[in-house]
Write a protein that holds these residues in place. Structure first.
Motif, PDB file in Angstrom:
ATOM      1  N   UNK A 110     -40.203  12.912 -32.271  1.00 30.80           N
ATOM      2  CA  UNK A 110     -39.022  13.747 -32.458  1.00 30.80           C
ATOM      3  C   UNK A 110     -38.123  13.864 -31.225  1.00 30.80           C
ATOM      4  N   UNK A 111     -36.919  14.278 -31.491  1.00 29.77           N
ATOM      5  CA  UNK A 111     -35.927  14.451 -30.441  1.00 29.77           C
ATOM      6  C   UNK A 111     -36.199  15.719 -29.641  1.00 29.77           C
ATOM      7  N   UNK A 112     -36.485  15.553 -28.379  1.00 29.14           N
ATOM      8  CA  UNK A 112     -36.809  16.706 -27.549  1.00 29.14           C
ATOM      9  C   UNK A 112     -35.569  17.530 -27.232  1.00 29.14           C
ATOM     10  N   UNK A 113     -34.434  16.864 -27.193  1.00 25.27           N
ATOM     11  CA  UNK A 113     -33.195  17.559 -26.875  1.00 25.27           C
ATOM     12  C   UNK A 113     -32.932  18.718 -27.812  1.00 25.27           C
ATOM     13  N   UNK A 114     -33.174  18.479 -29.059  1.00 20.18           N
ATOM     14  CA  UNK A 114     -32.976  19.477 -30.088  1.00 20.18           C
ATOM     15  C   UNK A 114     -33.821  20.720 -29.801  1.00 20.18           C
ATOM     16  N   UNK A 115     -35.045  20.447 -29.416  1.00 20.78           N
ATOM     17  CA  UNK A 115     -35.996  21.498 -29.085  1.00 20.78           C
ATOM     18  C   UNK A 115     -35.485  22.351 -27.943  1.00 20.78           C
ATOM     19  N   UNK A 116     -35.019  21.678 -26.926  1.00 20.36           N
ATOM     20  CA  UNK A 116     -34.521  22.363 -25.744  1.00 20.36           C
ATOM     21  C   UNK A 116     -33.329  23.219 -26.117  1.00 20.36           C
ATOM     22  N   UNK A 117     -32.452  22.652 -26.927  1.00 22.94           N
ATOM     23  CA  UNK A 117     -31.319  23.413 -27.437  1.00 22.94           C
ATOM     24  C   UNK A 117     -31.786  24.731 -28.024  1.00 22.94           C
ATOM     25  N   UNK A 118     -32.790  24.625 -28.877  1.00 20.58           N
ATOM     26  CA  UNK A 118     -33.230  25.817 -29.585  1.00 20.58           C
ATOM     27  C   UNK A 118     -33.705  26.902 -28.643  1.00 20.58           C
ATOM     28  N   UNK A 119     -34.460  26.499 -27.642  1.00 26.24           N
ATOM     29  CA  UNK A 119     -34.962  27.514 -26.727  1.00 26.24           C
ATOM     30  C   UNK A 119     -33.818  28.121 -25.928  1.00 26.24           C
ATOM     31  N   UNK A 120     -32.961  27.254 -25.462  1.00 20.45           N
ATOM     32  CA  UNK A 120     -31.905  27.723 -24.582  1.00 20.45           C
ATOM     33  C   UNK A 120     -30.864  28.555 -25.331  1.00 20.45           C
ATOM     34  N   UNK A 121     -30.639  28.221 -26.564  1.00 22.42           N
ATOM     35  CA  UNK A 121     -29.734  29.031 -27.375  1.00 22.42           C
ATOM     36  C   UNK A 121     -30.231  30.470 -27.462  1.00 22.42           C
ATOM     37  N   UNK A 122     -31.524  30.613 -27.449  1.00 19.07           N
ATOM     38  CA  UNK A 122     -32.068  31.953 -27.606  1.00 19.07           C
ATOM     39  C   UNK A 122     -32.488  32.585 -26.298  1.00 19.07           C
ATOM     40  N   UNK A 123     -32.065  31.967 -25.191  1.00 15.68           N
ATOM     41  CA  UNK A 123     -32.362  32.585 -23.906  1.00 15.68           C
ATOM     42  C   UNK A 123     -33.818  32.974 -23.743  1.00 15.68           C
ATOM     43  N   UNK A 124     -34.708  32.094 -24.077  1.00 15.37           N
ATOM     44  CA  UNK A 124     -36.108  32.464 -23.982  1.00 15.37           C
ATOM     45  C   UNK A 124     -36.474  32.823 -22.553  1.00 15.37           C
ATOM     46  N   UNK A 125     -37.383  33.760 -22.444  1.00 14.58           N
ATOM     47  CA  UNK A 125     -37.828  34.244 -21.149  1.00 14.58           C
ATOM     48  C   UNK A 125     -38.827  33.274 -20.524  1.00 14.58           C
ATOM     49  N   UNK A 126     -39.446  32.475 -21.363  1.00 14.31           N
ATOM     50  CA  UNK A 126     -40.400  31.497 -20.855  1.00 14.31           C
ATOM     51  C   UNK A 126     -40.733  30.494 -21.933  1.00 14.31           C
ATOM     52  N   UNK A 127     -41.402  29.426 -21.531  1.00 12.20           N
ATOM     53  CA  UNK A 127     -41.765  28.392 -22.492  1.00 12.20           C
ATOM     54  C   UNK A 127     -43.194  27.949 -22.254  1.00 12.20           C
ATOM     55  N   UNK A 128     -43.914  27.758 -23.352  1.00 15.27           N
ATOM     56  CA  UNK A 128     -45.262  27.251 -23.238  1.00 15.27           C
ATOM     57  C   UNK A 128     -45.373  25.993 -24.072  1.00 15.27           C
ATOM     58  N   UNK A 129     -45.821  24.928 -23.457  1.00 15.20           N
ATOM     59  CA  UNK A 129     -45.896  23.651 -24.158  1.00 15.20           C
ATOM     60  C   UNK A 129     -47.344  23.232 -24.326  1.00 15.20           C
ATOM     61  N   UNK A 130     -47.734  22.992 -25.528  1.00 16.69           N
ATOM     62  CA  UNK A 130     -49.072  22.487 -25.774  1.00 16.69           C
ATOM     63  C   UNK A 130     -49.020  21.448 -26.861  1.00 16.69           C
ATOM     64  N   UNK A 131     -48.139  20.494 -26.659  1.00 22.04           N
ATOM     65  CA  UNK A 131     -47.985  19.452 -27.664  1.00 22.04           C
ATOM     66  C   UNK A 131     -48.204  18.114 -26.988  1.00 22.04           C
ATOM     67  N   UNK A 132     -48.155  17.066 -27.784  1.00 21.67           N
ATOM     68  CA  UNK A 132     -48.261  15.744 -27.188  1.00 21.67           C
ATOM     69  C   UNK A 132     -46.881  15.233 -26.792  1.00 21.67           C
TER      70      UNK A 132
END
Lengths: 348, 348
Positions: A110-132
């Motif tokens: 999948x497109x990672x850019x899209x993912x990043x968009x989603x987090x940044x759109x919502x001003x997340x306070x932090x991110x946890x990644x546990x994927x491949x």
DNA sequence: CTGAAAGCGCTAACAT
DNA sequence: ATGTTAGCGCTTTCAG
């Protein structure tokens, strides 16, 4: 009539202030830890809030405080029950600490850019990644936007990003030591073709320890993916090779289950009679009586707790060195390595 | 110097407007579907946004539009891989439609009020519940605050709340029909003590069909919970009872796996030789060669899609009748009901 | 088509 | 301790 047509709307701090006969600030302070409010007004506010059914709007609060307390959880491969458990534990920990987990599922291609968009759109306070998902891009963007990032079981990025992982080196070592202890001589590995960093480390540690103990490594049988089907495929390759083997180290439990099933289905080999197996994770299925799999436990709860601690540390002081934590591994002995009788006696 | 010290801050629409030489409104309109912006200004805005790395702040947008697009997913019992899959599918669907799933894990005995607080604090646009949590309270609060609610596989609340579920009646019926078709006579049920609505319906339909077909129902063996251990316990009760049985209908796959394992471990019964088993869900483990379980499939993706459709419908027009959807069930025949030879011939 | 201005619900100086 | 005021980042009338 102008203010009273707010019928059936969700109440705001203004409504509460009005009803309580105080200012909006007083209301705000009532809900701010360590603010100075007179007990009397505090009571009035709480009473008004109760009758109105008021709750602070965290999004508005976030807007002014520049902190949403939303935490993105980037997750792939929830089929693996290890992942599912980790997600659940992580979500629980986050919620318990006042954060809200935003679940962002990914798929390998999948497109990672899209993912990043989603987090940044919502001003997340932090991110946890546990994927491949390759986290390099995510790491870069998070850094650019000042979003703390914690990686679970993904150390590829190197020392630059906070991460938490199980002790992969110990995992490989424990497995090899156990094979040695129960008298195995010719060992093999069952793994996936496109090995992740974690998997490579497990394998490397296993191989090193085998060498040290004089165990002969006679093969690395692989499947395409790190799941049940991958294990089936690895077993097929193993059986076709015709190579004689004492013991097999599987890179994770799910793969091991497929391996066990296929070996039992397609050959007359018995486990642990002719073949001993050790894997990694200790998912629920490993303890089921059809499998009874010896494995190196990975404690999802401990992992989640450590990840949260790391996140809090980043939040507390972003300039501080990125925390790295390693969760201890533990060998869980079960039927798939039940020792031959003469050795069992020795071990009493 | 006053405006330029915004160094390294995440850019706002103001920044973009300034750089593009337009007003904030123009920027806003550029990112609003169906707004009227001149292509030229639009270009300028996009260019400026690109160089600045600007992204609309959805929370601020949500604040002014009164719609966050955050959707709460209340989930319990993620151990069951059916649940885990459903959560994953649901999250994917939501994300694909521009929503963001907020994962709220619950535990059976937990305080629901806390959960409700969390959703309401964040002004969620909708809520999806797929847990064993009694949703009555949630339903009430959601209604009070105008938050659309969709229940998955939880019809207890009655017709008042939107819900989506698999065809439980068909599930029970299909299982009974199949037992009849392969010539079983004396059937039993394996279930959990505190049956949910879904489970009760499955059982009721099974029993009704058995009666209609002249199958004798000789018992309902139960475990405490609806999981692997519950299945083990149900099997123990079954074996202790000494009752002679042809076939067992398990209320879900996970429980069935425990049942199968325990029967094979503690008795000399063979499956499908002496005992045929059908369950419900079609989780991944059901197809593994150790189990090869005949089951009534429940398609998590279809369930998720339907839930989203229901949610959209509620969002579209809250006054409309609450949608109810039922997802078709399908019997997946596998080894646990392999028919006796003479019957297999008949069925060609 | 565009900009100015008001407002979404809340917090945080700043006075009082 | 409390109220006033000025934002947080964005959308949306309303004029022009």
């Amino acid at each position: 009539m102008n203010k009273d047509d707010r019928t059936n709307r969700v109440p705001t701090s203004d409504d509460v202030a009005e009803l309580a006969g105080v200012s909006r600030s007083a209301v705000s302070r009532t809900y701010t830890a360590g603010a100075s409010v007179a007990p009397a007004t505090r009571e009035k506010v709480l009473a008004a809030a109760k009758t109105l059914g008021y709750r602070v709007n965290f999004l508005a609060r976030g807007l002014s405080q520049q902190r949403t307390n939303l935490v993105a959880m980037v997750v792939s491969d929830m089929e693996n029950s290890m992942r599912a458990r980790l997600v659940e534990c992580m979500a629980r920990e986050l919620v318990a600490q006042g954060f809200r987990p935003m679940l962002l599922p990914t798929q390998p291609g999948e497109d990672v850019g899209h993912l990043i968009d989603m987090m940044l759109h919502y001003n997340v306070t932090g991110t946890i990644v546990t994927s491949d998902t390759p986290p390099a891009e995510i790491a870069q963007e998070c850094a650019a936007y000042g979003v703390p990032l914690v990686l679970i079981n993904k150390a590829e990025v190197g020392g630059s990003v906070a991460n938490v992982s199980m002790d992969t080196v110990a995992a490989g070592r424990l497995a090899a030591e156990e094979f040695f202890a129960i008298g195995c001589k010719r060992v093999a590995i069952a793994s996936q073709r496109r090995a992740s960093h974690t998997i490579s480390q497990r394998k490397a540690a296993f191989i090193t320890t085998c060498r040290g103990r004089g165990l002969e490594l006679v093969g690395d049988f692989q499947g395409a993916v790190q799941n049940y089907e991958g294990g089936v495929e690895a077993a097929q390759n193993f059986l076709m090779s015709g190579i004689d083997v004492d013991a097999v180290f599987c890179v994770n439990d799910l793969l091991a289950l497929g391996f066990l099933d296929e070996v039992r289905l397609r050959s007359s080999l018995t486990i642990p009679g002719n073949l001993r197996v050790i894997a990694c994770d200790d998912i629920a299925e490993a303890s089921w009586s059809s499998y009874d799999l010896t494995t190196v436990r990975q404690d999802p709860q401990a992992l989640a707790k450590a990840a949260l601690t790391a996140l809090l540390s980043c939040l507390d002081d972003p300039t501080k060195a990125q925390p790295h934590a390693i969760i201890a591994s533990e060998l869980i002995r079960r039927g798939s390595t039940a020792a031959p009788l003469h050795l069992q006696e020795n071990r009493l």
